[in-house]
Enzyme design. Structure first.
Site, mmCIF file in Angstrom:
data_model
loop_
_atom_site.group_PDB
_atom_site.id
_atom_site.type_symbol
_atom_site.label_atom_id
_atom_site.label_comp_id
_atom_site.label_asym_id
_atom_site.label_seq_id
_atom_site.Cartn_x
_atom_site.Cartn_y
_atom_site.Cartn_z
ATOM 1 N N ARG A 148 -39.629 -17.522 -36.867
ATOM 2 C CA ARG A 148 -38.624 -17.849 -35.859
ATOM 3 C C ARG A 148 -38.816 -16.849 -34.725
ATOM 4 N NH1 ARG A 148 -33.427 -16.031 -37.921
ATOM 5 N NH2 ARG A 148 -33.772 -14.326 -36.474
ATOM 6 N N HIS A 152 -31.616 -15.764 -34.046
ATOM 7 C CA HIS A 152 -31.036 -16.938 -34.710
ATOM 8 C C HIS A 152 -30.210 -17.765 -33.739
ATOM 9 C CE1 HIS A 152 -28.959 -19.371 -37.722
ATOM 10 N NE2 HIS A 152 -27.807 -18.996 -37.194
ATOM 11 N N TYR A 161 -32.946 -5.933 -36.895
ATOM 12 C CA TYR A 161 -33.508 -6.157 -38.235
ATOM 13 C C TYR A 161 -35.010 -6.461 -38.273
ATOM 14 C CZ TYR A 161 -32.368 -11.019 -36.889
ATOM 15 O OH TYR A 161 -32.262 -12.199 -36.228
#
Lengths: 229, 327
Positions: A148, A152, A161
Protein backbone atom coordinates in the site's frame (compact mmCIF):
# COMPACT_ATOMS: atom_id res chain seq x y z
CA UNK A 1 -32.18 8.44 -5.18
CA UNK A 2 -29.78 8.97 -2.34
CA UNK A 3 -26.57 6.97 -2.59
CA UNK A 4 -26.58 5.50 0.89
CA UNK A 5 -23.72 3.13 0.24
CA UNK A 6 -21.17 5.81 -0.55
CA UNK A 7 -18.56 7.00 1.94
CA UNK A 8 -16.09 4.26 2.79
CA UNK A 9 -18.41 1.40 1.93
CA UNK A 10 -18.41 -0.49 -1.33
CA UNK A 11 -20.03 0.44 -4.56
CA UNK A 12 -22.25 -2.51 -5.30
CA UNK A 13 -23.99 -2.55 -8.64
CA UNK A 14 -26.41 -5.27 -9.62
CA UNK A 15 -26.05 -4.64 -13.35
CA UNK A 16 -22.29 -5.09 -13.12
CA UNK A 17 -22.76 -8.20 -10.96
CA UNK A 18 -20.87 -6.54 -8.11
CA UNK A 19 -22.38 -7.31 -4.72
CA UNK A 20 -22.96 -4.67 -2.06
CA UNK A 21 -20.29 -4.60 0.63
CA UNK A 22 -19.93 -3.28 4.15
CA UNK A 23 -17.21 -2.09 6.51
CA UNK A 24 -16.92 -4.93 9.04
CA UNK A 25 -14.17 -6.93 7.37
CA UNK A 26 -14.47 -10.46 5.93
CA UNK A 27 -18.26 -10.69 6.26
CA UNK A 28 -18.26 -11.01 2.47
CA UNK A 29 -16.39 -14.32 2.50
CA UNK A 30 -19.15 -16.66 3.77
CA UNK A 31 -21.61 -14.67 1.66
CA UNK A 32 -19.48 -15.27 -1.41
CA UNK A 33 -19.40 -18.97 -0.56
CA UNK A 34 -23.21 -18.82 -0.41
CA UNK A 35 -23.43 -17.07 -3.77
CA UNK A 36 -21.16 -19.75 -5.25
CA UNK A 37 -23.13 -22.49 -3.52
CA UNK A 38 -26.37 -21.18 -5.01
CA UNK A 39 -24.74 -21.08 -8.45
CA UNK A 40 -23.69 -24.69 -8.07
CA UNK A 41 -27.07 -25.85 -6.74
CA UNK A 42 -28.88 -24.00 -9.53
CA UNK A 43 -26.53 -25.40 -12.17
CA UNK A 44 -25.40 -21.96 -13.29
CA UNK A 45 -22.09 -21.46 -15.07
CA UNK A 46 -20.89 -18.83 -12.62
CA UNK A 47 -17.61 -18.16 -10.87
CA UNK A 48 -17.55 -15.94 -7.80
CA UNK A 49 -14.61 -13.74 -6.85
CA UNK A 50 -14.29 -12.35 -3.35
CA UNK A 51 -11.53 -9.98 -2.31
CA UNK A 52 -10.11 -8.99 1.04
CA UNK A 53 -6.88 -7.85 2.60
CA UNK A 54 -4.48 -10.00 4.58
CA UNK A 55 -5.56 -8.20 7.76
CA UNK A 56 -9.13 -9.42 7.25
CA UNK A 57 -7.98 -13.04 7.11
CA UNK A 58 -7.70 -12.92 10.90
CA UNK A 59 -11.51 -12.86 11.07
CA UNK A 60 -13.48 -16.03 11.73
CA UNK A 61 -15.63 -15.20 8.70
CA UNK A 62 -12.63 -15.91 6.45
CA UNK A 63 -12.11 -19.34 7.97
CA UNK A 64 -15.78 -20.28 7.96
CA UNK A 65 -16.35 -19.14 4.40
CA UNK A 66 -13.36 -21.02 3.01
CA UNK A 67 -14.33 -24.07 5.05
CA UNK A 68 -17.71 -24.22 3.27
CA UNK A 69 -16.09 -23.55 -0.10
CA UNK A 70 -13.67 -26.42 0.41
CA UNK A 71 -16.25 -28.89 1.70
CA UNK A 72 -18.60 -28.32 -1.24
CA UNK A 73 -15.96 -27.63 -3.92
CA UNK A 74 -17.57 -24.31 -4.74
CA UNK A 75 -16.67 -22.16 -7.76
CA UNK A 76 -15.13 -19.49 -5.56
CA UNK A 77 -11.92 -17.54 -5.98
CA UNK A 78 -10.74 -15.84 -2.81
CA UNK A 79 -8.28 -13.10 -3.69
CA UNK A 80 -6.29 -11.81 -0.76
CA UNK A 81 -4.38 -8.62 -1.44
CA UNK A 82 -1.49 -8.87 0.97
CA UNK A 83 -0.28 -5.28 1.21
CA UNK A 84 1.60 -6.15 4.41
CA UNK A 85 -0.20 -3.76 6.71
CA UNK A 86 -3.55 -3.77 8.51
CA UNK A 87 -3.57 0.04 8.77
CA UNK A 88 -0.43 0.17 10.94
CA UNK A 89 0.04 -3.44 12.05
CA UNK A 90 2.66 -5.30 10.02
CA UNK A 91 1.88 -8.75 8.68
CA UNK A 92 4.14 -10.57 11.17
CA UNK A 93 1.96 -9.28 14.01
CA UNK A 94 -1.21 -10.37 12.17
CA UNK A 95 -0.50 -14.01 11.44
CA UNK A 96 1.93 -16.69 12.51
CA UNK A 97 2.55 -18.14 9.05
CA UNK A 98 4.53 -16.40 6.33
CA UNK A 99 1.88 -16.55 3.65
CA UNK A 100 -1.91 -16.47 3.55
CA UNK A 101 -1.66 -18.97 0.70
CA UNK A 102 -0.20 -21.51 3.14
CA UNK A 103 -3.65 -21.78 4.65
CA UNK A 104 -5.14 -23.24 1.48
CA UNK A 105 -4.23 -26.74 2.67
CA UNK A 106 -6.48 -26.31 5.69
CA UNK A 107 -9.46 -25.79 3.40
CA UNK A 108 -8.62 -28.41 0.81
CA UNK A 109 -7.86 -25.92 -1.93
CA UNK A 110 -4.74 -24.71 -3.69
CA UNK A 111 -3.17 -21.63 -2.19
CA UNK A 112 -1.33 -19.65 -4.86
CA UNK A 113 1.09 -16.90 -3.90
CA UNK A 114 2.26 -14.54 -6.61
CA UNK A 115 3.68 -11.10 -7.36
CA UNK A 116 0.59 -8.94 -7.15
CA UNK A 117 2.44 -6.03 -8.75
CA UNK A 118 2.99 -8.03 -11.92
CA UNK A 119 0.00 -7.58 -14.22
CA UNK A 120 0.86 -10.58 -16.41
CA UNK A 121 1.28 -12.95 -13.51
CA UNK A 122 -1.92 -11.68 -11.91
CA UNK A 123 -3.75 -12.38 -15.14
CA UNK A 124 -2.32 -15.87 -15.48
CA UNK A 125 -3.09 -17.05 -11.95
CA UNK A 126 -6.59 -15.57 -12.15
CA UNK A 127 -7.25 -17.37 -15.45
CA UNK A 128 -6.09 -20.68 -14.03
CA UNK A 129 -8.34 -20.22 -10.97
CA UNK A 130 -11.34 -19.41 -13.17
CA UNK A 131 -10.69 -22.42 -15.40
CA UNK A 132 -10.35 -24.66 -12.36
CA UNK A 133 -13.67 -23.40 -11.00
CA UNK A 134 -15.37 -23.89 -14.37
CA UNK A 135 -14.02 -27.43 -14.59
CA UNK A 136 -15.85 -28.13 -11.33
CA UNK A 137 -12.64 -28.68 -9.41
CA UNK A 138 -13.52 -26.16 -6.73
CA UNK A 139 -12.14 -23.08 -5.06
CA UNK A 140 -8.74 -21.41 -5.17
CA UNK A 141 -7.08 -19.16 -2.61
CA UNK A 142 -4.98 -16.48 -4.30
CA UNK A 143 -2.52 -14.30 -2.43
CA UNK A 144 -1.26 -11.23 -4.27
CA UNK A 145 1.90 -9.99 -2.59
CA UNK A 146 1.72 -6.23 -2.92
CA UNK A 147 2.05 -3.01 -1.01
CA UNK A 148 0.00 0.00 0.00
CA UNK A 149 2.12 2.92 -1.22
CA UNK A 150 0.01 5.55 0.54
CA UNK A 151 -1.26 5.91 4.12
CA UNK A 152 -4.43 3.94 4.96
CA UNK A 153 -6.57 7.09 4.76
CA UNK A 154 -6.30 10.85 4.75
CA UNK A 155 -6.29 10.69 8.56
CA UNK A 156 -3.48 8.17 8.75
CA UNK A 157 0.20 9.11 9.16
CA UNK A 158 2.25 6.13 8.02
CA UNK A 159 5.52 7.74 9.11
CA UNK A 160 4.66 6.49 12.61
CA UNK A 161 5.00 2.82 11.64
CA UNK A 162 7.12 2.34 8.51
CA UNK A 163 10.30 3.74 7.03
CA UNK A 164 10.46 6.06 4.05
CA UNK A 165 13.06 3.80 2.45
CA UNK A 166 10.60 0.90 2.49
CA UNK A 167 7.84 3.01 0.93
CA UNK A 168 10.18 4.38 -1.74
CA UNK A 169 11.41 0.90 -2.61
CA UNK A 170 7.85 -0.31 -3.15
CA UNK A 171 6.84 2.74 -5.14
CA UNK A 172 9.44 1.72 -7.69
CA UNK A 173 7.61 -1.61 -8.01
CA UNK A 174 4.34 0.13 -8.89
CA UNK A 175 2.44 -2.29 -11.15
CA UNK A 176 1.38 0.51 -13.51
CA UNK A 177 5.00 1.58 -14.08
CA UNK A 178 6.13 -2.00 -14.53
CA UNK A 179 3.31 -2.77 -16.93
CA UNK A 180 4.05 0.34 -18.94
CA UNK A 181 7.74 -0.55 -19.16
CA UNK A 182 6.90 -4.09 -20.26
CA UNK A 183 4.57 -2.83 -23.00
CA UNK A 184 7.18 -0.34 -24.21
CA UNK A 185 9.92 -2.96 -24.31
CA UNK A 186 7.68 -5.08 -26.54
CA UNK A 187 6.97 -2.10 -28.76
CA UNK A 188 3.26 -2.19 -27.85
CA UNK A 189 3.20 1.28 -26.28
CA UNK A 190 4.53 4.50 -27.79
CA UNK A 191 4.68 7.98 -26.26
CA UNK A 192 1.83 9.05 -28.46
CA UNK A 193 -0.41 6.14 -27.44
CA UNK A 194 0.46 6.61 -23.78
CA UNK A 195 -0.58 10.24 -23.97
CA UNK A 196 -3.84 9.36 -25.67
CA UNK A 197 -4.68 6.78 -23.00
CA UNK A 198 -3.82 9.18 -20.20
CA UNK A 199 -5.90 11.96 -21.75
CA UNK A 200 -8.86 9.60 -22.07
CA UNK A 201 -8.55 8.57 -18.42
CA UNK A 202 -8.28 12.15 -17.19
CA UNK A 203 -11.32 13.11 -19.25
CA UNK A 204 -13.37 10.27 -17.76
CA UNK A 205 -12.45 11.30 -14.23
CA UNK A 206 -13.15 14.96 -14.98
CA UNK A 207 -16.54 14.06 -16.42
CA UNK A 208 -17.38 11.99 -13.35
CA UNK A 209 -16.36 14.79 -11.00
CA UNK A 210 -18.43 17.28 -12.93
CA UNK A 211 -21.42 14.93 -12.92
CA UNK A 212 -21.12 14.47 -9.18
CA UNK A 213 -20.75 18.18 -8.50
CA UNK A 214 -23.84 18.99 -10.55
CA UNK A 215 -25.96 16.26 -9.01
CA UNK A 216 -28.53 17.51 -6.50
CA UNK A 217 -28.42 16.37 -2.89
CA UNK A 218 -30.93 13.62 -2.08
CA UNK A 219 -34.19 14.50 -0.39
CA UNK A 220 -33.51 14.27 3.37
CA UNK A 221 -36.65 12.23 4.01
CA UNK A 222 -35.40 9.55 1.61
CA UNK A 223 -33.30 8.47 4.60
CA UNK A 224 -36.43 6.58 5.70
CA UNK A 225 -36.40 4.18 2.74
CA UNK A 226 -35.95 1.37 1.79
CA UNK A 227 -36.19 -0.69 4.97
CA UNK A 228 -38.45 -3.51 3.77
CA UNK A 229 -39.55 -4.52 0.30
CA UNK B 1 -59.73 -29.89 10.81
CA UNK B 2 -56.37 -31.59 11.43
CA UNK B 3 -54.94 -31.24 14.94
CA UNK B 4 -51.17 -30.82 15.11
CA UNK B 5 -48.34 -29.97 17.43
CA UNK B 6 -46.15 -26.97 16.72
CA UNK B 7 -43.31 -29.16 15.51
CA UNK B 8 -45.65 -31.00 13.13
CA UNK B 9 -47.03 -27.74 11.80
CA UNK B 10 -43.50 -26.50 11.29
CA UNK B 11 -42.20 -29.62 9.55
CA UNK B 12 -45.24 -30.10 7.32
CA UNK B 13 -45.31 -26.44 6.32
CA UNK B 14 -41.63 -26.50 5.40
CA UNK B 15 -42.20 -29.61 3.31
CA UNK B 16 -45.25 -28.15 1.58
CA UNK B 17 -43.44 -24.89 0.87
CA UNK B 18 -40.43 -26.77 -0.51
CA UNK B 19 -42.74 -28.67 -2.86
CA UNK B 20 -44.28 -25.37 -3.96
CA UNK B 21 -41.06 -23.39 -4.36
CA UNK B 22 -37.88 -25.13 -5.62
CA UNK B 23 -35.81 -22.14 -4.47
CA UNK B 24 -36.32 -23.06 -0.82
CA UNK B 25 -33.42 -24.96 0.72
CA UNK B 26 -32.62 -25.76 4.35
CA UNK B 27 -29.24 -25.63 6.01
CA UNK B 28 -28.10 -25.97 9.60
CA UNK B 29 -26.50 -28.37 12.01
CA UNK B 30 -27.85 -31.95 11.83
CA UNK B 31 -30.77 -30.95 9.59
CA UNK B 32 -29.95 -33.72 7.08
CA UNK B 33 -30.36 -37.47 7.72
CA UNK B 34 -30.75 -36.84 11.46
CA UNK B 35 -33.68 -34.49 10.85
CA UNK B 36 -32.52 -31.89 13.37
CA UNK B 37 -32.11 -32.29 17.11
CA UNK B 38 -35.79 -31.38 17.59
CA UNK B 39 -36.83 -33.43 14.51
CA UNK B 40 -38.09 -30.27 12.78
CA UNK B 41 -36.63 -31.42 9.45
CA UNK B 42 -37.31 -35.14 9.87
CA UNK B 43 -38.03 -36.77 6.51
CA UNK B 44 -37.08 -33.72 4.49
CA UNK B 45 -33.65 -35.05 3.51
CA UNK B 46 -35.26 -38.25 2.26
CA UNK B 47 -37.81 -36.32 0.22
CA UNK B 48 -35.72 -33.43 -1.11
CA UNK B 49 -32.19 -34.81 -1.09
CA UNK B 50 -28.77 -33.46 -0.20
CA UNK B 51 -29.03 -30.56 -2.65
CA UNK B 52 -31.88 -28.98 -0.68
CA UNK B 53 -31.40 -30.18 2.87
CA UNK B 54 -27.78 -29.41 3.65
CA UNK B 55 -25.92 -30.33 6.80
CA UNK B 56 -23.73 -27.40 7.77
CA UNK B 57 -20.45 -27.29 9.62
CA UNK B 58 -20.80 -26.48 13.32
CA UNK B 59 -20.47 -22.73 12.75
CA UNK B 60 -23.41 -20.36 13.12
CA UNK B 61 -21.74 -17.29 11.63
CA UNK B 62 -21.45 -19.04 8.29
CA UNK B 63 -24.82 -20.80 8.48
CA UNK B 64 -26.26 -17.30 8.22
CA UNK B 65 -23.44 -15.82 6.09
CA UNK B 66 -23.70 -18.56 3.49
CA UNK B 67 -27.48 -18.28 3.67
CA UNK B 68 -27.24 -14.57 2.85
CA UNK B 69 -25.12 -15.38 -0.19
CA UNK B 70 -27.58 -18.02 -1.34
CA UNK B 71 -30.44 -15.55 -0.93
CA UNK B 72 -28.51 -12.98 -2.99
CA UNK B 73 -28.18 -15.53 -5.77
CA UNK B 74 -31.74 -16.67 -6.27
CA UNK B 75 -32.43 -19.16 -3.48
CA UNK B 76 -34.67 -18.87 -0.42
CA UNK B 77 -32.72 -20.45 2.37
CA UNK B 78 -34.07 -21.56 5.72
CA UNK B 79 -31.13 -21.39 8.12
CA UNK B 80 -31.63 -23.40 11.28
CA UNK B 81 -29.74 -22.26 14.36
CA UNK B 82 -29.88 -25.33 16.58
CA UNK B 83 -30.53 -23.31 19.74
CA UNK B 84 -31.07 -19.54 19.85
CA UNK B 85 -28.37 -19.51 22.55
CA UNK B 86 -25.84 -20.17 19.76
CA UNK B 87 -26.99 -17.41 17.42
CA UNK B 88 -24.57 -14.83 18.82
CA UNK B 89 -21.63 -15.64 16.49
CA UNK B 90 -24.02 -14.84 13.64
CA UNK B 91 -25.06 -11.49 15.12
CA UNK B 92 -22.85 -9.48 12.77
CA UNK B 93 -24.09 -11.36 9.71
CA UNK B 94 -27.73 -10.90 10.75
CA UNK B 95 -27.55 -7.30 11.98
CA UNK B 96 -24.82 -5.68 9.88
CA UNK B 97 -25.45 -7.68 6.74
CA UNK B 98 -28.85 -9.34 6.26
CA UNK B 99 -30.84 -6.51 7.85
CA UNK B 100 -28.88 -3.69 6.18
CA UNK B 101 -28.31 -4.93 2.65
CA UNK B 102 -31.56 -3.57 1.21
CA UNK B 103 -31.03 -0.15 2.77
CA UNK B 104 -27.33 0.22 2.12
CA UNK B 105 -27.64 -0.83 -1.53
CA UNK B 106 -30.61 1.50 -2.00
CA UNK B 107 -32.83 -1.44 -2.85
CA UNK B 108 -30.56 -3.04 -5.44
CA UNK B 109 -30.11 -6.13 -3.29
CA UNK B 110 -32.35 -7.81 -0.75
CA UNK B 111 -32.11 -10.92 1.39
CA UNK B 112 -35.11 -13.27 1.45
CA UNK B 113 -33.82 -15.43 4.29
CA UNK B 114 -35.56 -17.24 7.14
CA UNK B 115 -33.51 -17.92 10.25
CA UNK B 116 -35.22 -20.45 12.50
CA UNK B 117 -34.14 -20.58 16.11
CA UNK B 118 -35.61 -22.57 19.02
CA UNK B 119 -35.59 -20.31 22.08
CA UNK B 120 -36.90 -20.06 25.61
CA UNK B 121 -36.83 -22.01 28.82
CA UNK B 122 -38.81 -24.33 31.01
CA UNK B 123 -37.32 -27.55 29.66
CA UNK B 124 -34.42 -27.85 32.11
CA UNK B 125 -32.14 -26.77 29.31
CA UNK B 126 -29.87 -24.86 31.61
CA UNK B 127 -27.82 -21.81 30.86
CA UNK B 128 -27.16 -22.35 27.16
CA UNK B 129 -30.32 -24.09 25.98
CA UNK B 130 -32.91 -21.72 27.44
CA UNK B 131 -32.12 -18.23 26.28
CA UNK B 132 -34.46 -15.64 24.84
CA UNK B 133 -32.70 -13.53 22.19
CA UNK B 134 -35.57 -11.53 20.71
CA UNK B 135 -34.71 -8.16 22.26
CA UNK B 136 -31.31 -8.01 20.57
CA UNK B 137 -32.86 -8.46 17.16
CA UNK B 138 -36.17 -6.64 17.55
CA UNK B 139 -34.09 -3.49 17.84
CA UNK B 140 -32.89 -3.82 14.24
CA UNK B 141 -34.89 -2.27 11.37
CA UNK B 142 -34.73 -4.35 8.20
CA UNK B 143 -35.24 -7.59 10.08
CA UNK B 144 -38.61 -9.14 10.90
CA UNK B 145 -38.81 -10.98 14.21
CA UNK B 146 -41.72 -13.37 14.68
CA UNK B 147 -42.53 -15.71 17.56
CA UNK B 148 -45.65 -17.78 16.93
CA UNK B 149 -47.08 -19.67 19.88
CA UNK B 150 -49.78 -21.86 18.30
CA UNK B 151 -49.64 -24.48 15.53
CA UNK B 152 -52.03 -22.37 13.44
CA UNK B 153 -49.75 -19.32 13.64
CA UNK B 154 -46.60 -21.38 13.21
CA UNK B 155 -47.81 -22.62 9.82
CA UNK B 156 -49.30 -19.30 8.74
CA UNK B 157 -46.35 -17.16 9.78
CA UNK B 158 -43.82 -19.58 8.32
CA UNK B 159 -45.58 -19.33 4.95
CA UNK B 160 -45.47 -15.53 5.20
CA UNK B 161 -41.79 -15.67 6.15
CA UNK B 162 -40.96 -17.89 3.19
CA UNK B 163 -42.71 -15.48 0.84
CA UNK B 164 -41.16 -12.35 2.37
CA UNK B 165 -38.63 -10.32 0.41
CA UNK B 166 -36.65 -9.58 3.58
CA UNK B 167 -34.93 -11.53 6.35
CA UNK B 168 -37.09 -13.05 9.06
CA UNK B 169 -35.91 -14.31 12.43
CA UNK B 170 -38.39 -17.10 13.18
CA UNK B 171 -38.34 -17.86 16.90
CA UNK B 172 -39.82 -21.16 18.04
CA UNK B 173 -40.44 -21.73 21.73
CA UNK B 174 -38.99 -25.15 22.30
CA UNK B 175 -41.27 -25.97 25.26
CA UNK B 176 -44.22 -25.50 22.93
CA UNK B 177 -42.93 -27.87 20.24
CA UNK B 178 -44.87 -30.85 21.57
CA UNK B 179 -46.66 -29.69 24.72
CA UNK B 180 -49.82 -28.52 23.02
CA UNK B 181 -51.89 -29.20 19.94
CA UNK B 182 -54.09 -27.02 17.82
CA UNK B 183 -56.12 -26.87 14.66
CA UNK B 184 -54.19 -26.33 11.45
CA UNK B 185 -56.22 -26.08 8.26
CA UNK B 186 -54.88 -27.95 5.25
CA UNK B 187 -55.28 -24.99 2.96
CA UNK B 188 -52.55 -22.56 1.98
CA UNK B 189 -53.39 -19.73 4.41
CA UNK B 190 -51.12 -16.89 5.59
CA UNK B 191 -50.80 -15.18 8.95
CA UNK B 192 -49.37 -11.78 8.00
CA UNK B 193 -46.16 -10.61 9.61
CA UNK B 194 -46.87 -7.59 11.83
CA UNK B 195 -50.28 -8.58 13.22
CA UNK B 196 -50.91 -9.41 16.85
CA UNK B 197 -53.93 -11.49 17.85
CA UNK B 198 -56.52 -10.70 20.50
CA UNK B 199 -56.70 -14.30 21.63
CA UNK B 200 -59.13 -13.76 24.49
CA UNK B 201 -61.32 -10.67 24.68
CA UNK B 202 -61.83 -8.94 28.03
CA UNK B 203 -62.70 -5.60 29.58
CA UNK B 204 -60.85 -4.99 32.85
CA UNK B 205 -57.20 -5.52 32.01
CA UNK B 206 -54.95 -6.41 29.08
CA UNK B 207 -52.17 -8.97 29.24
CA UNK B 208 -49.64 -8.75 26.39
CA UNK B 209 -47.37 -11.75 25.88
CA UNK B 210 -45.88 -14.14 23.30
CA UNK B 211 -44.47 -17.63 23.15
CA UNK B 212 -44.77 -19.79 26.27
CA UNK B 213 -45.81 -16.77 28.34
CA UNK B 214 -48.84 -16.29 26.10
CA UNK B 215 -50.15 -19.71 27.11
CA UNK B 216 -49.38 -19.09 30.77
CA UNK B 217 -51.23 -15.77 30.47
CA UNK B 218 -54.28 -17.53 29.04
CA UNK B 219 -54.33 -19.82 32.08
CA UNK B 220 -54.02 -16.80 34.37
CA UNK B 221 -56.88 -15.07 32.55
CA UNK B 222 -59.05 -18.13 33.13
CA UNK B 223 -58.31 -18.02 36.86
CA UNK B 224 -59.13 -14.35 37.06
CA UNK B 225 -62.37 -14.87 35.15
CA UNK B 226 -63.47 -17.18 37.98
CA UNK B 227 -62.75 -14.31 40.35
CA UNK B 228 -64.84 -11.91 38.30
CA UNK B 229 -62.00 -10.10 36.51
CA UNK B 230 -62.32 -9.93 32.73
CA UNK B 231 -58.86 -10.15 31.14
CA UNK B 232 -58.02 -9.52 27.52
CA UNK B 233 -55.00 -11.50 26.29
CA UNK B 234 -52.95 -10.44 23.29
CA UNK B 235 -50.47 -12.74 21.58
CA UNK B 236 -47.99 -10.44 19.86
CA UNK B 237 -46.93 -13.13 17.32
CA UNK B 238 -44.70 -10.60 15.54
CA UNK B 239 -42.17 -8.86 17.78
CA UNK B 240 -40.71 -6.56 15.12
CA UNK B 241 -42.35 -4.53 13.82
CA UNK B 242 -44.88 -4.36 16.67
CA UNK B 243 -48.61 -4.25 15.92
CA UNK B 244 -49.13 -0.87 17.53
CA UNK B 245 -52.78 -0.48 16.66
CA UNK B 246 -53.88 -3.76 18.25
CA UNK B 247 -51.86 -3.02 21.39
CA UNK B 248 -53.13 0.54 21.73
CA UNK B 249 -56.76 -0.33 20.96
CA UNK B 250 -56.80 -2.93 23.72
CA UNK B 251 -55.14 -0.71 26.31
CA UNK B 252 -57.47 2.15 25.48
CA UNK B 253 -60.38 -0.20 26.10
CA UNK B 254 -59.23 -1.77 29.38
CA UNK B 255 -57.06 1.02 30.82
CA UNK B 256 -54.67 -1.44 32.49
CA UNK B 257 -51.87 -3.48 31.01
CA UNK B 258 -49.59 -6.27 32.17
CA UNK B 259 -46.75 -7.23 29.86
CA UNK B 260 -45.29 -10.69 30.35
CA UNK B 261 -42.05 -12.09 28.94
CA UNK B 262 -39.51 -14.64 30.10
CA UNK B 263 -36.44 -12.74 28.91
CA UNK B 264 -34.58 -10.59 31.45
CA UNK B 265 -36.71 -7.66 32.56
CA UNK B 266 -34.35 -4.84 31.66
CA UNK B 267 -34.35 -3.81 28.02
CA UNK B 268 -36.53 -6.77 27.11
CA UNK B 269 -39.15 -6.61 24.39
CA UNK B 270 -41.76 -5.62 26.97
CA UNK B 271 -39.84 -2.43 27.67
CA UNK B 272 -40.58 -1.26 24.13
CA UNK B 273 -44.23 -2.24 24.47
CA UNK B 274 -44.40 -0.31 27.74
CA UNK B 275 -42.78 2.77 26.20
CA UNK B 276 -45.19 2.66 23.28
CA UNK B 277 -48.20 2.56 25.60
CA UNK B 278 -46.81 5.27 27.89
CA UNK B 279 -46.26 7.58 24.97
CA UNK B 280 -49.40 6.93 22.94
CA UNK B 281 -52.10 5.84 25.41
CA UNK B 282 -51.14 7.70 28.58
CA UNK B 283 -54.51 9.37 29.09
CA UNK B 284 -56.34 6.06 28.92
CA UNK B 285 -54.36 4.38 31.71
CA UNK B 286 -55.99 3.60 35.05
CA UNK B 287 -52.94 1.95 36.57
CA UNK B 288 -49.20 1.57 36.16
CA UNK B 289 -47.96 -0.18 33.04
CA UNK B 290 -46.66 -3.36 34.62
CA UNK B 291 -44.00 -5.79 33.44
CA UNK B 292 -43.57 -9.31 34.69
CA UNK B 293 -40.41 -10.91 33.34
CA UNK B 294 -37.35 -12.96 34.12
CA UNK B 295 -34.97 -11.48 36.71
CA UNK B 296 -31.84 -9.62 35.63
CA UNK B 297 -29.39 -12.48 36.04
CA UNK B 298 -27.11 -13.53 33.18
CA UNK B 299 -28.93 -16.71 32.17
CA UNK B 300 -31.65 -19.10 33.26
CA UNK B 301 -30.21 -21.54 35.81
CA UNK B 302 -30.36 -25.31 35.37
CA UNK B 303 -31.52 -26.26 38.87
CA UNK B 304 -35.24 -27.02 38.79
CA UNK B 305 -36.31 -24.80 41.69
CA UNK B 306 -34.13 -22.01 40.35
CA UNK B 307 -35.52 -22.37 36.84
CA UNK B 308 -39.05 -22.21 38.18
CA UNK B 309 -38.12 -19.18 40.24
CA UNK B 310 -36.75 -17.49 37.12
CA UNK B 311 -39.72 -18.14 34.85
CA UNK B 312 -43.03 -16.33 35.14
CA UNK B 313 -45.95 -18.77 35.16
CA UNK B 314 -49.75 -18.71 35.34
CA UNK B 315 -49.73 -18.28 39.12
CA UNK B 316 -47.29 -15.39 39.11
CA UNK B 317 -49.10 -13.78 36.20
CA UNK B 318 -52.46 -14.14 37.97
CA UNK B 319 -51.01 -12.55 41.11
CA UNK B 320 -49.62 -9.60 39.17
CA UNK B 321 -52.90 -9.22 37.27
CA UNK B 322 -54.90 -9.32 40.51
CA UNK B 323 -52.81 -6.55 42.00
CA UNK B 324 -53.15 -4.46 38.89
CA UNK B 325 -56.89 -5.07 38.62
CA UNK B 326 -57.32 -3.87 42.20
CA UNK B 327 -55.28 -0.74 41.61
Amino acid sequence: PGWKQVNINGFGDRNSRIDTSSSPVATQVPQAAGIAFAAKLRGLDEVVVVTLGEGSTAQGDFHEGLNWAGIHKLPLITLVQNNQYAISVPVEKQMPVANVADRGDAYGMPGVMYDGNDVFESYNVACEAVLRARRGEGPTLLEAKTYRPTPHSSDDDDRTYRSRQEVEMWKKRDPLLRFEAALRSRGLLTDELAERILARCVARVDDAVEYAQRAPYPRPEDALQPVFG
Amino acid sequence: MPIKTNIEALRETMAAEMRRDPRIIITGEDVGPRGGVFRATEGLYAEFGPGRVIDSPLAELSIVGVGIGMALNGLRPICEIQFADFIHPAFNQIVNEAARIRYRSNGQFHVPLVIRAPYGGGISGGLYHSQSVEAFFAHVPGLYVVAPSTPYDTAGLLRSALRSQDPVLFLEHKKLYRSLRGEVPDEDYLVPIGQAAVARPGDDLTIIAYGLMFHESLKAAEKLAQEGVSVEVIDLRTLAPLDKSTILASVKKTGKVLIVYEDNLTGGLGAEVAALIAQEAFEYLDGPITRLAGPDVPVMPFSHPMQDFFLPNAEKIAAAARTLAAY
